[in-house]
Design a protein around this motif. Structure first.
Motif, mmCIF file in Angstrom:
data_model
loop_
_atom_site.group_PDB
_atom_site.id
_atom_site.type_symbol
_atom_site.label_atom_id
_atom_site.label_comp_id
_atom_site.label_asym_id
_atom_site.label_seq_id
_atom_site.Cartn_x
_atom_site.Cartn_y
_atom_site.Cartn_z
ATOM 1 N N GLY A 1 0.827 -1.197 0.000
ATOM 2 C CA GLY A 1 0.000 0.000 0.000
ATOM 3 C C GLY A 1 0.857 1.241 0.000
ATOM 4 N N ARG A 2 0.243 2.349 0.355
ATOM 5 C CA ARG A 2 0.945 3.624 0.411
ATOM 6 C C ARG A 2 0.493 4.375 1.650
ATOM 7 N NH1 ARG A 2 0.511 8.847 -3.706
ATOM 8 N NH2 ARG A 2 2.571 9.727 -3.244
ATOM 9 N N LEU A 3 1.449 4.968 2.350
ATOM 10 C CA LEU A 3 1.133 5.747 3.547
ATOM 11 C C LEU A 3 1.418 7.217 3.283
ATOM 12 C CD1 LEU A 3 0.233 5.672 6.525
ATOM 13 C CD2 LEU A 3 2.647 5.466 7.155
ATOM 14 N N SER B 1 5.784 -2.510 1.041
ATOM 15 C CA SER B 1 5.418 -3.894 0.772
ATOM 16 C C SER B 1 5.943 -4.753 1.914
ATOM 17 C CB SER B 1 6.002 -4.370 -0.559
ATOM 18 O OG SER B 1 5.685 -5.732 -0.793
ATOM 19 N N ILE B 2 5.063 -5.492 2.543
ATOM 20 C CA ILE B 2 5.433 -6.390 3.638
ATOM 21 C C ILE B 2 5.268 -7.811 3.131
ATOM 22 C CG2 ILE B 2 5.024 -7.001 6.052
ATOM 23 C CD1 ILE B 2 3.590 -4.300 6.354
ATOM 24 N N VAL C 1 -8.864 -5.131 11.504
ATOM 25 C CA VAL C 1 -7.949 -6.266 11.611
ATOM 26 C C VAL C 1 -7.806 -6.949 10.253
ATOM 27 C CG1 VAL C 1 -7.614 -8.545 12.655
ATOM 28 C CG2 VAL C 1 -8.444 -6.630 14.051
ATOM 29 N N LEU C 2 -6.554 -7.218 9.865
ATOM 30 C CA LEU C 2 -6.268 -7.908 8.602
ATOM 31 C C LEU C 2 -6.057 -9.395 8.877
ATOM 32 C CD1 LEU C 2 -3.677 -5.448 7.008
ATOM 33 C CD2 LEU C 2 -6.159 -5.448 6.758
ATOM 34 N N THR C 3 -6.706 -10.232 8.099
ATOM 35 C CA THR C 3 -6.513 -11.671 8.210
ATOM 36 C C THR C 3 -5.666 -12.136 7.034
ATOM 37 O OG1 THR C 3 -8.618 -12.004 9.353
ATOM 38 C CG2 THR C 3 -7.645 -13.920 8.273
ATOM 39 N N ILE C 4 -4.490 -12.638 7.344
ATOM 40 C CA ILE C 4 -3.548 -13.116 6.318
ATOM 41 C C ILE C 4 -3.698 -14.623 6.191
ATOM 42 C CG2 ILE C 4 -1.150 -13.241 5.600
ATOM 43 C CD1 ILE C 4 -2.324 -10.394 5.721
ATOM 44 N N VAL D 1 -2.780 -8.685 -0.138
ATOM 45 C CA VAL D 1 -3.694 -7.646 0.342
ATOM 46 C C VAL D 1 -3.160 -6.289 -0.111
ATOM 47 C CG1 VAL D 1 -4.782 -6.566 2.338
ATOM 48 C CG2 VAL D 1 -4.322 -9.034 2.344
ATOM 49 N N GLU D 2 -3.938 -5.587 -0.901
ATOM 50 C CA GLU D 2 -3.568 -4.248 -1.353
ATOM 51 C C GLU D 2 -4.364 -3.246 -0.511
ATOM 52 O OE1 GLU D 2 -2.336 -0.916 -2.505
ATOM 53 O OE2 GLU D 2 -1.340 -2.696 -3.354
ATOM 54 N N MET D 3 -3.647 -2.430 0.260
ATOM 55 C CA MET D 3 -4.295 -1.511 1.192
ATOM 56 C C MET D 3 -4.715 -0.199 0.544
ATOM 57 S SD MET D 3 -4.210 -3.254 3.995
ATOM 58 C CE MET D 3 -4.678 -2.006 5.157
ATOM 59 N N GLY D 4 -4.129 0.132 -0.616
ATOM 60 C CA GLY D 4 -4.408 1.426 -1.217
ATOM 61 C C GLY D 4 -3.722 2.543 -0.440
#
Length: 386
Positions: A81-83, A133-134, A160-163, A169-172
């Motif tokens: 994503g991008r912060l 990118s993680i 909460v993100l479930t991996i 997962v693209e957070m935008g």
């Protein structure tokens, strides 16, 4: 020792419920041994080891472990994503979170990742445009956390993100709004969770570690805490906004002072920040932001235009910290952020003084390392004179 209270106290020791089952993979552990032919430069060993380090980093996660508790790369997930940062007192547009530390850690409160040591965390750094990118994240539930050099506070993505195995997962675009009530009237330091930018004295010649002579990490010398009393034998540090230079005039740690003529007896210290205000808006409050890079069995008391330590402070942190950075020749430990509301009635037009007291004083290692200090005016506050 993978889990110990030796450096940070109980803050970074896992807590277990009675009968709780727990396991965690540490490793694989890689040991690299190289050799040098006679007559060759010994630094070649170091350069060779660094090359091998890069090879191992690129090889992670390894494919050879057979344990079911060590997932292969294709069994892990990815998050990107991008912060961005939004601070209208710095820029009306969004600011790229250049160099931000972005990570996944077990669900918790804002900043809880700092003390979480029981389960797994995965971290990365954003590029100059804030993209991150993680990779190779184990299956599980996580919050996404971040902190951005140059800005105070912590970011947390609330959902909460479930991996899952093989998931992407693209957070935008994510937006962090750091703590802010009004414009900056003055600031001391750089908000980077370190005290490295402040004044670090030369070591006692009897205790010099030659490895760190002419080295960027000047703080890695024994006994630097004792230099404070030598530099300020009679009175404590006074910093004047607009005149002082924090790289020269702000000691890297607010430590205790050893009393002369006594053995193992110490006293607390009170630092002063002196500044001017052209005018004071009496209809509202001002905000003092104090970010600490480390604290060891210490207490931060704040008084405004009140030099009497015996008076009740405007703010006190209470007893905080066990990270022992001063004694361990470090420059940061756990991060603390305090937001102190300063009633306008405490301020005056013209000369003002903020008193920062660290009263705990049973050892030379009790103290505080500051990260960054900022005084904010009300939203409509005029610019300061200095």
């Amino acid at each position: 020792v993978f889990l110990s209270a030796h450096y940070t106290g109980d803050d970074l020791v896992p807590k277990y419920d009675e009968g709780e089952q727990w396991k965690k993979v540490f490793g694989p552990v890689f040991i690299y041994v190289n050799s040098l032919f006679d007559g060759n430069d010994r630094l070649q060993l170091w350069e060779d080891a660094k090359i091998q380090l890069m090879i191992e980093e690129q090889s992670w996660p390894y494919s050879f472990p057979a344990s079911e508790d060590y997932p292969k790369s294709e069994q892990r997930g990815y998050v990107s994503g991008r912060l961005l940062v939004k601070d209208r007192y710095i820029n009306s547009d969004y600011i790229s979170a250049n160099g931000a530390y972005v990570g996944l850690a077990p669900p918790g409160e804002v900043g809880s990742w700092q003390r979480e040591c029981k389960d797994y965390q995965f971290w990365s750094r954003a590029d100059e445009n804030g993209y991150f990118s993680i990779d190779y994240v184990r299956e599980g539930d996580y919050n996404l956390y971040a902190w951005v050099p140059g800005f105070i506070g912590d970011y947390r993505y609330d959902i909460v993100l479930t991996i899952t195995s093989g998931s992407y997962v693209e957070m935008g675009d994510l937006v962090y709004e750091p703590p802010r009530n009004g414009p900056t009237l003055w600031e001391i330091g750089i908000p980077d969770r370190s005290a490295a930018e402040f004044y670090v004295p030369e070591p006692n010649p009897n205790f010099v570690n030659k490895l760190y002579v002419n080295h960027p990490d000047k703080f890695r010398q024994y006994g630097l805490w004792e230099r404070y009393a030598e530099l300020y034998p009679d009175n404590d540090l006074v910093y004047t906004v607009g005149e002082s230079d924090y790289t020269k005039d702000w000691f890297f740690a607010q430590v205790t002072r050893k009393k002369e003529g006594t053995k193992a007896s110490y006293q607390g210290t009170t630092w002063q920040i002196q500044f001017k205000l052209d005018e004071v808006d009496k209809s509202t409050n001002y905000t003092l932001r104090i970010a600490l890079a480390s604290a060891t069995f210490s207490e931060l008391q704040v008084r405004v235009n009140d030099p009497k330590v015996g008076n009740a402070p405007l703010f006190t942190s209470g007893l905080i910290g066990r990270d022992n950075s001063i004694a361990r020749h470090g420059i940061h430990g756990l991060y603390w952020l305090y937001n102190v509301s300063v009633p306008a009635t405490r301020l005056v037009q013209g000369d003002n003084t903020i008193f920062l007291t660290q009263p705990r004083s049973t050892s030379p290692f009790q103290g505080i390392m500051y990260d960054y200090i900022r005084l904010e005016g009300p939203p409509s506050s005029p610019s300061p004179t200095s």
